[in-house]
Design a protein around this motif. Structure first.
Motif, PDB file in Angstrom:
ATOM      1  N   ARG A 272       6.220  -1.130  13.156  1.00 12.20           N
ATOM      2  CA  ARG A 272       6.441  -1.362  14.589  1.00 12.20           C
ATOM      3  C   ARG A 272       6.483  -0.078  15.424  1.00 12.20           C
ATOM      4  O   ARG A 272       6.276  -0.127  16.636  1.00 12.20           O
ATOM      5  N   ARG A 273       6.748   1.048  14.805  1.00 14.50           N
ATOM      6  CA  ARG A 273       6.801   2.312  15.540  1.00 14.50           C
ATOM      7  C   ARG A 273       5.391   2.882  15.674  1.00 14.50           C
ATOM      8  O   ARG A 273       4.664   2.998  14.683  1.00 14.50           O
ATOM      9  N   HIS A 274       5.001   3.214  16.893  1.00 13.47           N
ATOM     10  CA  HIS A 274       3.665   3.754  17.146  1.00 13.47           C
ATOM     11  C   HIS A 274       3.736   5.252  17.452  1.00 13.47           C
ATOM     12  O   HIS A 274       4.688   5.729  18.076  1.00 13.47           O
ATOM     13  N   ALA A 275       2.716   5.956  17.017  1.00 15.12           N
ATOM     14  CA  ALA A 275       2.557   7.381  17.348  1.00 15.12           C
ATOM     15  C   ALA A 275       1.079   7.727  17.300  1.00 15.12           C
ATOM     16  O   ALA A 275       0.355   7.245  16.403  1.00 15.12           O
ATOM     17  N   PHE A 276       0.615   8.489  18.271  1.00 14.73           N
ATOM     18  CA  PHE A 276      -0.788   8.909  18.329  1.00 14.73           C
ATOM     19  C   PHE A 276      -1.742   7.711  18.300  1.00 14.73           C
ATOM     20  O   PHE A 276      -2.758   7.701  17.616  1.00 14.73           O
ATOM     21  N   GLY A 277      -1.325   6.667  19.047  1.00 17.14           N
ATOM     22  CA  GLY A 277      -2.226   5.556  19.295  1.00 17.14           C
ATOM     23  C   GLY A 277      -2.260   4.459  18.252  1.00 17.14           C
ATOM     24  O   GLY A 277      -3.047   3.512  18.393  1.00 17.14           O
ATOM     25  N   LYS A 278      -1.413   4.527  17.235  1.00 18.28           N
ATOM     26  CA  LYS A 278      -1.417   3.464  16.229  1.00 18.28           C
ATOM     27  C   LYS A 278      -0.092   3.444  15.476  1.00 18.28           C
ATOM     28  O   LYS A 278       0.699   4.397  15.568  1.00 18.28           O
ATOM     29  N   LEU A 280       2.811   3.862  12.781  1.00 22.84           N
ATOM     30  CA  LEU A 280       3.046   4.974  11.859  1.00 22.84           C
ATOM     31  C   LEU A 280       2.414   4.732  10.494  1.00 22.84           C
ATOM     32  O   LEU A 280       1.848   5.626   9.875  1.00 22.84           O
ATOM     33  N   GLY A 281       2.541   3.490  10.010  1.00 22.30           N
ATOM     34  CA  GLY A 281       2.035   3.177   8.684  1.00 22.30           C
ATOM     35  C   GLY A 281       0.537   3.292   8.546  1.00 22.30           C
ATOM     36  O   GLY A 281       0.016   3.351   7.422  1.00 22.30           O
ATOM     37  N   SER A 282      -0.160   3.319   9.672  1.00 20.91           N
ATOM     38  CA  SER A 282      -1.617   3.464   9.634  1.00 20.91           C
ATOM     39  C   SER A 282      -2.043   4.912   9.438  1.00 20.91           C
ATOM     40  O   SER A 282      -3.216   5.184   9.165  1.00 20.91           O
ATOM     41  N   HIS A 283      -1.127   5.833   9.636  1.00 26.46           N
ATOM     42  CA  HIS A 283      -1.415   7.240   9.356  1.00 26.46           C
ATOM     43  C   HIS A 283      -1.280   7.476   7.850  1.00 26.46           C
ATOM     44  O   HIS A 283      -0.309   7.048   7.227  1.00 26.46           O
ATOM     45  N   GLU A 284      -2.253   8.169   7.278  1.00 30.78           N
ATOM     46  CA  GLU A 284      -2.244   8.344   5.832  1.00 30.78           C
ATOM     47  C   GLU A 284      -0.969   9.011   5.333  1.00 30.78           C
ATOM     48  O   GLU A 284      -0.448   8.668   4.273  1.00 30.78           O
ATOM     49  N   GLY A 285      -0.451   9.967   6.083  1.00 31.38           N
ATOM     50  CA  GLY A 285       0.753  10.671   5.634  1.00 31.38           C
ATOM     51  C   GLY A 285       1.908   9.734   5.392  1.00 31.38           C
ATOM     52  O   GLY A 285       2.669   9.899   4.434  1.00 31.38           O
ATOM     53  N   VAL A 286       2.056   8.726   6.260  1.00 35.57           N
ATOM     54  CA  VAL A 286       3.131   7.746   6.104  1.00 35.57           C
ATOM     55  C   VAL A 286       2.727   6.659   5.115  1.00 35.57           C
ATOM     56  O   VAL A 286       3.517   6.266   4.243  1.00 35.57           O
ATOM     57  N   GLY A 287       1.503   6.181   5.230  1.00 31.78           N
ATOM     58  CA  GLY A 287       1.043   5.128   4.331  1.00 31.78           C
ATOM     59  C   GLY A 287       1.109   5.543   2.874  1.00 31.78           C
ATOM     60  O   GLY A 287       1.490   4.745   2.000  1.00 31.78           O
ATOM     61  N   PHE A 288       0.751   6.805   2.592  1.00 31.43           N
ATOM     62  CA  PHE A 288       0.806   7.280   1.213  1.00 31.43           C
ATOM     63  C   PHE A 288       2.245   7.327   0.704  1.00 31.43           C
ATOM     64  O   PHE A 288       2.502   7.054  -0.475  1.00 31.43           O
ATOM     65  N   MET A 289       3.195   7.664   1.587  1.00 35.65           N
ATOM     66  CA  MET A 289       4.599   7.664   1.161  1.00 35.65           C
ATOM     67  C   MET A 289       5.067   6.253   0.806  1.00 35.65           C
ATOM     68  O   MET A 289       5.789   6.047  -0.182  1.00 35.65           O
ATOM     69  N   LEU A 290       4.648   5.275   1.588  1.00 30.59           N
ATOM     70  CA  LEU A 290       4.994   3.887   1.273  1.00 30.59           C
ATOM     71  C   LEU A 290       4.370   3.453  -0.045  1.00 30.59           C
ATOM     72  O   LEU A 290       5.004   2.761  -0.852  1.00 30.59           O
ATOM     73  N   ALA A 291       3.132   3.873  -0.272  1.00 29.57           N
ATOM     74  CA  ALA A 291       2.464   3.544  -1.534  1.00 29.57           C
ATOM     75  C   ALA A 291       3.188   4.188  -2.716  1.00 29.57           C
ATOM     76  O   ALA A 291       3.401   3.552  -3.764  1.00 29.57           O
ATOM     77  N   ASP A 292       3.588   5.443  -2.553  1.00 29.96           N
ATOM     78  CA  ASP A 292       4.327   6.124  -3.618  1.00 29.96           C
ATOM     79  C   ASP A 292       5.670   5.439  -3.873  1.00 29.96           C
ATOM     80  O   ASP A 292       6.125   5.344  -5.020  1.00 29.96           O
ATOM     81  N   ASN A 293       6.300   4.959  -2.804  1.00 27.90           N
ATOM     82  CA  ASN A 293       7.548   4.202  -2.974  1.00 27.90           C
ATOM     83  C   ASN A 293       7.334   2.966  -3.839  1.00 27.90           C
ATOM     84  O   ASN A 293       8.117   2.680  -4.748  1.00 27.90           O
ATOM     85  N   GLU A 294       6.275   2.223  -3.524  1.00 22.37           N
ATOM     86  CA  GLU A 294       5.993   1.011  -4.301  1.00 22.37           C
ATOM     87  C   GLU A 294       5.805   1.342  -5.777  1.00 22.37           C
ATOM     88  O   GLU A 294       6.292   0.629  -6.659  1.00 22.37           O
TER      89      GLU A 294
END
Length: 390
Positions: A272-278, A280-294
């Protein structure tokens, strides 16, 4: 090994999940949550909620008021309980009481079980485990035990000093590790309201989830009747292993639930949090952290379930519990650390519970054996060619 949950396990998982969501999470901002854990009246209220839901003390046999779960079922139950930091307290499966109950049920004589285990399993009292000592005493190396027990007539007179004694403030009784005159370690059962059992202070620690905090205890000529030796004379170190292998694993189970909670909060924020037009989870830096968490959560759960399977086969699981302790404590820490990073400024505030989980979890890599000690222990078994139990 079958990774499917039985119908009973699945139903219990859902029941605990609903209980935590509906009854316990709404209590998390209660002001009676202190720097040294929930106050005693708050703990009693939480216990009553679990009693009403028939979810109290799952790991103890039905004979003493529990649900009699095996280790595999406990893995499911305890993870769900750990989803709230108050969950293990409410369900009466928090350390050190959970480990003490397991030890008492495995080792204690019938009269000791009636006197100490039954009220502990009912959530009427708390206990503590007096083992760790200040320098030059026992810490990660239990052979450095300094506390002494000297026979005097029908009693043993115990002298020493303990610290990091979780739950000492307010505990009704203690399991005390002391060495005899011949150097053998022995466990003693003692009420805490006896002369000479002195809680000097509660230590100022990062974590705030354990009722009674972590105490510094002075044992000043504490007299314990010989009849209150826990188990057999001189078998203290053996009984410590009986307690510690399952206790290490239940810590893993509970903290996995907490890590999953942090991950869920960070995931929702990243959606739900947006930054730089999309988002946060759509940014690879954040998405990769979520993937590593899983991946960390998944691997931690598999390690826990495997060790639970080994324990359910009747083995001590010393090697497997050491591996799980390292794998899970470090994986869960990485998960929660990433969640703080994903949340950004909110991650270091009390706006969510993630900062609390972060602070409370840090000690998990230290207690019940630091990662370094477990790695050393694992390496020694490898070098000696000691086969794994399964």
């Amino acid at each position: 090994m079958n990774f499917d949950l039985s119908e009973e396990q699945s139903a219990l998982q859902q029941k605990v999940r609903r209980f935590i969501a509906e009854e316990i999470i709404p209590c998390e901002r209660d002001p009676r949550q202190t720097a040294h854990g929930p106050s005693e009246d708050f703990r009693a209220e939480l216990i009553e909620k679990a009693r009403s839901a028939e979810l109290l003390t799952a790991h103890v046999s039905r004979e003493f008021g529990g649900l009699g779960l095996d280790h595999r079922a406990k893995a499911v139950f305890f993870e769900e309980a750990g989803y709230s930091l108050l969950g293990p307290v409410a369900l009466n499966i928090a350390a050190p009481d959970e480990g003490n109950m397991h030890l008492l049920e495995a080792v204690a004589r019938p009269e000791h079980k009636e006197r100490w285990l039954r009220p502990l399993a009912a959530g009427k009292v708390r206990s503590c485990f007096c083992m760790t000592e200040p320098t030059p005493g026992a810490g990660s190396d239990p052979s450095m035990l300094q506390t002494t027990a000297v026979r005097d007539g029908d009693d043993y007179v115990i002298n020493g000093r303990k610290w990091f004694t979780t739950g000492a403030d307010g505990a009704a009784f203690a399991i005390i590790m002391a060495k005899l005159e011949d150097g053998r370690a022995t466990m003693f059962l003692s009420d805490t309201d006896v002369p000479g059992f002195i809680v000097e202070r509660s230590m100022d620690t990062l974590d705030t989830c354990f009722p009674g905090g972590h105490g510094v205890v002075r044992l000043d000529n504490v007299r314990v009747p010989a009849e209150n030796i826990l188990g057999e004379l001189g078998e203290g170190f053996k009984y410590a292993q009986v307690r510690l292998s399952p206790a290490r694993l239940t810590h893993c189970m509970r903290w996995l639930g907490a890590a999953r909670r942090a991950h869920d909060i960070a995931t929702e924020y990243a959606r739900r949090r947006h930054a730089f037009g999309k988002p946060l989870g759509s940014h690879e830096g954040v998405g990769f952290m979520l993937a590593d968490n899983e991946m960390d959560i998944h691997s931690a759960r598999l390690a826990i379930w495997h060790t639970a399977w080994v324990l359910d086969k009747g083995h001590l699981a010393l090697h497997d519990s050491s591996m799980s302790k390292v794998l899970v404590s470090e994986a869960c820490w990485r998960v929660v650390d990433r969640c703080v990073q994903i949340l950004g400024g909110q991650g270091v505030t009390r706006e969510t519970i993630v900062a609390r989980i972060f602070a409370d979890m840090r000690a998990f890599r230290i207690y019940d054996g630091p990662s370094e000690v477990h790695r050393w222990s694992i390496a020694k078994r490898i070098i000696k060619g000691i086969p794994r139990e399964v």
